[in-house]
Design an enzyme around this catalytic site. Sequence first.
Site, PDB file in Angstrom:
ATOM      1  N   GLY D 151      19.466 -34.439  -6.714  1.00 19.05           N
ATOM      2  CA  GLY D 151      18.955 -32.766  -8.021  1.00 19.05           C
ATOM      3  C   GLY D 151      19.090 -31.636  -7.120  1.00 19.05           C
ATOM      4  O   GLY D 151      19.725 -31.180  -5.986  1.00 19.05           O
ATOM      5  N   CYS D 152      19.121 -30.190  -8.498  1.00 15.75           N
ATOM      6  CA  CYS D 152      19.605 -29.020  -7.439  1.00 15.75           C
ATOM      7  C   CYS D 152      18.714 -28.439  -6.537  1.00 15.75           C
ATOM      8  O   CYS D 152      19.158 -27.742  -5.190  1.00 15.75           O
ATOM      9  CB  CYS D 152      20.419 -28.466  -8.828  1.00 15.75           C
ATOM     10  SG  CYS D 152      18.964 -28.227  -9.995  1.00 15.75           S
ATOM     11  N   PHE D 153      17.715 -28.843  -6.849  1.00 19.35           N
ATOM     12  CA  PHE D 153      16.500 -28.032  -6.840  1.00 19.35           C
ATOM     13  C   PHE D 153      16.699 -28.511  -4.296  1.00 19.35           C
ATOM     14  O   PHE D 153      16.500 -28.244  -3.305  1.00 19.35           O
ATOM     15  CB  PHE D 153      15.164 -27.803  -6.685  1.00 19.35           C
ATOM     16  CG  PHE D 153      15.033 -27.113  -7.288  1.00 19.35           C
ATOM     17  CD1 PHE D 153      15.373 -25.551  -7.192  1.00 19.35           C
ATOM     18  CD2 PHE D 153      14.495 -26.870  -8.664  1.00 19.35           C
ATOM     19  CE1 PHE D 153      15.301 -24.455  -8.756  1.00 19.35           C
ATOM     20  CE2 PHE D 153      14.074 -26.766  -9.740  1.00 19.35           C
ATOM     21  CZ  PHE D 153      14.685 -24.993  -9.908  1.00 19.35           C
TER      22      PHE D 153
END
Lengths: 342, 342, 342, 342
Positions: D151-153
Amino acid sequence: MTKTSVAIVGATGYTGVEILKILLRHPRVQVTSLTAKVEGTIRIQDEFPELKGTVAMDCSAVNVDEVCRKAEIVFLSLPHTVSMQFAPAFLQAGKKVIDLSADYRFSRPEEYEKWYGAPHTDPEGLSRAVYGLPELFREKVKKARLVANPGCFPTGAILGIYPAARAGLLASPEAIVDAKTGVTGAGRKASLPLLFPEVNENFKAYNLATHKHTPEIASILGAALGREMTIEFAPHLLPVNRGILSTIYLKLAAPTTEEEVIGIYQRQYGNEPFIRVYSKGSLPQLKEAAGTNDCLIGIAVNPRTRNLIVVAVIDNLLKGAAGQAVQNMNIMQGWGETEGFR
Amino acid sequence: MTKTSVAIVGATGYTGVEILKILLRHPRVQVTSLTAKVEGTIRIQDEFPELKGTVAMDCSAVNVDEVCRKAEIVFLSLPHTVSMQFAPAFLQAGKKVIDLSADYRFSRPEEYEKWYGAPHTDPEGLSRAVYGLPELFREKVKKARLVANPGCFPTGAILGIYPAARAGLLASPEAIVDAKTGVTGAGRKASLPLLFPEVNENFKAYNLATHKHTPEIASILGAALGREMTIEFAPHLLPVNRGILSTIYLKLAAPTTEEEVIGIYQRQYGNEPFIRVYSKGSLPQLKEAAGTNDCLIGIAVNPRTRNLIVVAVIDNLLKGAAGQAVQNMNIMQGWGETEGFR
Amino acid sequence: MTKTSVAIVGATGYTGVEILKILLRHPRVQVTSLTAKVEGTIRIQDEFPELKGTVAMDCSAVNVDEVCRKAEIVFLSLPHTVSMQFAPAFLQAGKKVIDLSADYRFSRPEEYEKWYGAPHTDPEGLSRAVYGLPELFREKVKKARLVANPGCFPTGAILGIYPAARAGLLASPEAIVDAKTGVTGAGRKASLPLLFPEVNENFKAYNLATHKHTPEIASILGAALGREMTIEFAPHLLPVNRGILSTIYLKLAAPTTEEEVIGIYQRQYGNEPFIRVYSKGSLPQLKEAAGTNDCLIGIAVNPRTRNLIVVAVIDNLLKGAAGQAVQNMNIMQGWGETEGFR
Amino acid sequence: MTKTSVAIVGATGYTGVEILKILLRHPRVQVTSLTAKVEGTIRIQDEFPELKGTVAMDCSAVNVDEVCRKAEIVFLSLPHTVSMQFAPAFLQAGKKVIDLSADYRFSRPEEYEKWYGAPHTDPEGLSRAVYGLPELFREKVKKARLVANPGCFPTGAILGIYPAARAGLLASPEAIVDAKTGVTGAGRKASLPLLFPEVNENFKAYNLATHKHTPEIASILGAALGREMTIEFAPHLLPVNRGILSTIYLKLAAPTTEEEVIGIYQRQYGNEPFIRVYSKGSLPQLKEAAGTNDCLIGIAVNPRTRNLIVVAVIDNLLKGAAGQAVQNMNIMQGWGETEGFR
């Protein structure tokens, strides 16, 4: 002082909530009804949290009878073709109606049908409606029961062109209106091209040669001047929330100085509470109109090309919509024209 | 393959660093010298942290002899009037010079002096300089030793007007160029009107009737067409970092369809590696040019007004400055015109 | 009603002009003097064109005697270390002074000197000054002659932490304040890092572990709670004009529900005219505070980590500066606390 | 050199088109199939005009057999729960699959089901999937047939926490991750809260204590460190298009200098092609990562609070999604890890 009761039909759009915000500060009215295309009943402060602490009102689907019981003045902040489904009933019930759609802006139903692609279902209303640009039609607005509130783009364009055309400064009846608008002008609807990443760091022209505000600018100027004008209207989408800046190109018939043109505009609008003509060498910027009901006008003359360039700036949600609607209400009611604004 | 050595004079501006970024990807050159108006010596990656990891070079005050020892090609990314203080020495030392200021864009020194308010101190250079708009002057650029890289506004305006004028479509030699630019166009200097809170949520016209790019557009079009044109140039400041969108208004001599006009533009630019003419019904947006060296052109014709509206979009730092400068270098060197870009 | 005369010293900054805008709507005051660091005399509406039509006042360099002749209340909107050069003279002349710099915010001069790196030249004033956060120190403000208006970051941070700490909810005296501010918080000065292209499409942390507002938050909370707190304050720069959102992390001593925490905050601030505690599941957004003097507070509890997260939002120019200053004036004068705001 | 054929399933989202843009520059692959949830067949360059001139490909609804015939490597850029409907078939057909959804990021199906509220329909795939964060799991990625792209985060958070935790610097297993993301992180779907006027000039926290990336950060760090960590993850929405900046708060077990911490991070990541650890006194800004596949890490230590603050910045569409996916492809294929990027 008894307050006059007011309804807003279509309260959940950017324009509807802006009318509400002005009316909450208005000393002579009480907002008694909020309706919109919603499921069941919502609380308007849940939709617009910035209203928390200032208003606690419900908003539900429109019921004409109930609105009529509750309010003497009705603002219609509805999409085109929807307004004319509701306006007749409110008028018949004796209400004053201020409509913010395009449905009552044209004198001839054919023109509406040509540009909006839908039959006009209330030609009678159309014949009674007054175009609510106070600076040109104040006397008619005073007596109106149905006001067609001007479009956001036409407001600045018409106010920017009219004085020069009326004074006979122009070599031809042609005007080019290169207009740039903030995003709230497109309304509050989920739409891919209006997503933040599509608009931010971007800029575009749209609907060149075909935008529906073109005939509105031309026909209203024609009515006010008593002669036709040809309008090239080119809208563009700015990555800002609010405001319209129109750069208007006109050809002068004879050499004229900036001072002379500014003088003509200042005489035309000298008593207008909501128009400010800038002095020589100074041009209005978008943010100077934001949050106000003012139309700001700047003038440049190019002696080399003999072009007159008019820069007209408004807040699209105020002078271009909600603010002008309240200004019209003030005039229809015989109140001070700036009440609710200052 | 031996790489050609290149110097950037004025490396700390938005344009200078953009030249550097392109050249770092360019297979045929080696950047051997970075200079700018700085105190002592700085590391360029401290000034522009996005360069960290890709470059480790010092940047110090310009010393002509040292630059001449280090580089065969010199990019001058300097303010107006400063370039012409440096260009002669580099030319005399046998270097090829690409100048991004306005100092060598006019054929007549009087025109420069009239609009820039300063005497031209290198008329000899002026007479040898070639205006580096490859789409109009490629053959001359091939043989040039001093290229005057076009201004950002003139690039889009000239490319947008030229095909219609050349094809004899126009009723008059007049063009209105309503241009909107991102903020990097103003350069990287501390200035109150360029602060974020002044530009953000704002939009304005500036220098109406008087902007210095006006004579550049007119004189270059005049040279290319063999006849004078009259330009009304109206720049506006957009709240975006990069890009210029120009909306150009031209009057057609006779009824012409969009297809016909698009055909003319596509034939004119069909072999150009950096121009894309959009098909009917489609207009270029600012972000579609951002980060590229392309000029995007869209066409609209209004049969009602007989106006031809051309929308021309570029990235002001690339096709409007650094990118076009590298394109010119490629041509001067006889390299592939797109090297370094794709 | 006789109006009280007011002077603004430092009228050309973002904060100074914001004080002016509020006071122009305030029913009990008359702005009689505008001064700033300017050459000669300027017209304030030339500097801030949005004032055109609402004010026509000159602004010149400050002359203490003249300000004293003209005004009973003096707002000092000056840089740190400059305020304390002027405040003593105004106090001696019997004026009430509201100072928006940091000069009078610390009780001990040593703390000021340690963080601001300059000797404190008015320890006597310091000993008389009252920290103007009405929600904590209203009774003292009522009697004050010199009010130290709180910093923009401390306002939200202190109001966000205080109720939980006072109610004994916390496991430790530590708080992490991750704050994000709009650009007007940096003041109105030409500066490369504040240029539009540097801030737009960017975001950054700055002054981690060292920002000067850290000791202000800690010492004021310490004074209000009667015990020390340890503050980790981490400011960030947002690409927006106005507003501060602080996300505050606190460790709960025992399992506590969101409802319980919200109840504590609502009881603490229930009568406060300018604080709104949001209900469960709802968090304040930046734009909901913009343009208001409100501090908006939202609460989240994470039972898994036993962290209490408080989101506090203000408009940095209003509750964070000019608005709170006028609120303090209202209290000092015994006027309604919301006069001028609604 | 024979090029490897690649398919993108889900090509019309922000991430899908970003994969396409990287692969168009990649010397070793040929994109042979674009599919998405579309009606009929569209041309991808009509949806994303910036692709005009560089690609001319159709995009239609996904047909597994056809994709299998055309491609050896399949990127799945699909919503959660949709990926696991497609992945098994591609794996069975012998394709290498890089999935950008959350469907294969958890080792235990129960955790997925708890946080994503849906049963996991491909536990077999889950057991074979490798979490594609190369800096922690490069050796496993080399042999993987199914990579779960992070995921990006989590990408920035994990990379920011791992070295300090691994080196035993921390007093507790707790970390606070205050993350701020650009709007493309929310995907490309018409949605009222993502409209330009809702996001512009605004900022907000959302999903405090409940965001689905929390367990991903905790479980991956747990797997890499061999012990549990407790994560407080607080995402916020920035008014920018691209980028995530995470400010991470960790408590040091013992007094440690910035130099020591920076040294640990530099040793950990010294050979990583896509991580840059900033030197003392310098913190990464959002725009420094934009457009790159880099993770930038800055370190601050507060001796007063004994907090270690890590600032980690990535481009959410590149290192946070499409770029990391291509990096994983390079590793799975045994190619140079930076191919396609520089």
